[in-house]
Design an enzyme around this catalytic site. Structure first.
Site, PDB file in Angstrom:
ATOM      1  N   CYS A  78       0.837  -1.196   0.000  1.00  0.00           N
ATOM      2  CA  CYS A  78       0.000   0.000   0.000  1.00  0.00           C
ATOM      3  C   CYS A  78       0.875   1.250   0.000  1.00  0.00           C
ATOM      4  O   CYS A  78       2.028   1.238   0.432  1.00  0.00           O
ATOM      5  CB  CYS A  78      -0.947  -0.007   1.186  1.00  0.00           C
ATOM      6  SG  CYS A  78      -0.204   0.511   2.740  1.00  0.00           S
ATOM      7  N   LEU A  79       0.330   2.342  -0.491  1.00  0.00           N
ATOM      8  CA  LEU A  79       1.093   3.577  -0.631  1.00  0.00           C
ATOM      9  C   LEU A  79       1.569   4.130   0.703  1.00  0.00           C
ATOM     10  O   LEU A  79       2.577   4.835   0.761  1.00  0.00           O
ATOM     11  CB  LEU A  79       0.244   4.618  -1.364  1.00  0.00           C
ATOM     12  CG  LEU A  79      -0.130   4.261  -2.806  1.00  0.00           C
ATOM     13  CD1 LEU A  79      -1.104   5.296  -3.361  1.00  0.00           C
ATOM     14  CD2 LEU A  79       1.109   4.158  -3.688  1.00  0.00           C
TER      15      LEU A  79
END
Length: 295
Positions: free
Chosen positions: A186-187
């Site tokens: 995930c970012l």
């Protein structure tokens, strides 16, 4: 990249593991797959659809921490596999514990995800929620797995003892386009622990990484350090930065996104750099740790 010979050898040696996984899925009777479109969850969904048909459902949770390209790819993959697919929004950013970005940030994100999955599972009358946790993941810092255990999520890959290499080999054998897909996270994983996770920062990172994909880069991370974007790229892609036009395009694009400086890390990309910087030991590096027995 796995060679054809290595793929064949891996499939032959791990065939009993795959058959055990298939039998376990059939025994469940129905399942909801927490589906991100990554290597592992795509493989789980593929096998679940083969064994359960319409009784298998894919659920993708979307938030600012998911790159738009990843969301689009998940939709395309589910359609390609002929899977029933539900896309729902998640709002982990509303949880102050997640937004504060502690070293167990993933626990709060996964708690949000599995709350959503469990609600859908109950509504649709499905037997279990499945995730893509594999046998190799026991060797890494995975606080999100605690949330999976608390929600009684089933990890068919880990239970069967399937490793990442074996999953890639079988994915190639089964014709999945994700078999050689780079590792994804995930970012929020681009932001150092202790630096707050915000929607604006996630969108800035997503846009920067999108620019790198447009230029043809495959394995990389854009690490967020306030005004500085620190690029980690795979060793085999370093030579591309020798071209002045490539450097200029990246610099121009990143400055337009609000970064003031763009730096290329001299160490090639590898997973876990942020964990290392925070001094987080991997399982097995502390006294008395033993890997769980699976399979």
């Amino acid at each position: 990249m796995l060679s054809p010979e290595r793929i064949q050898a891996l499939c032959e040696s791990s065939r009993p593991k795959l058959e055990a996984m298939r039998a376990a899925l059939r025994a469940h009777g129905s399942a909801l797959v927490a589906f991100s479109g990554g290597v592992d969850s795509t493989f789980v969904l593929k096998v679940a659809v083969e064994e359960l048909g319409e009784r298998a459902l894919a659920l993708t949770a979307l938030s600012a921490s998911v790159a738009p390209e990843e969301a689009d790819e998940a939709r395309a993959l589910a359609k390609r596999l002929g899977a029933r697919h539900v896309v729902l929004g998640s709002n982990e950013l509303a949880n102050p514990q997640y937004a504060a970005n502690p070293t167990n940030r993933c626990y709060f994100c996964k708690t949000e995800l599995y709350d959503i999955c469990e609600a859908q599972r109950k509504t649709l009358g499905l037997a279990v929620v499945l995730d893509g946790f594999n046998a190799d993941d026991f060797k890494d810092h995975r606080p999100g797995h605690k949330a999976a255990r608390e929600h009684q999520v089933v990890s068919p890959l880990a239970q069967a003892g399937l490793t990442k290499e074996e999953i890639r080999a079988w994915s190639q054998s089964l014709g999945l386009p994700t078999w050689d897909k780079p590792q994804m996270a995930c970012l929020a994983s681009r932001i150092p622990y202790g630096t707050a996770v915000t929607r604006d920062r996630l969108l800035q990172i997503a846009a920067a990484e999108s620019e790198l994909r447009k230029l043809g880069f495959r394995q990389f991370r854009v690490r967020y350090h306030q005004d500085v974007a620190r690029l980690e790229v795979a060793a085999e892609e370093y030579e591309r930065f020798l071209a002045a036009d490539v450097r200029q395009k990246i610099n121009t694009a990143f400055l337009a996104l609000g970064f003031k400086f763009v730096a290329l890390d001299l160490e090639p990309f590898r997973s876990g750099r942020m964990n290392d910087a925070a001094g987080i030991a991997k399982p097995g590096q502390s006294e008395g740790f033993a890997l769980p027995v699976v399979g």
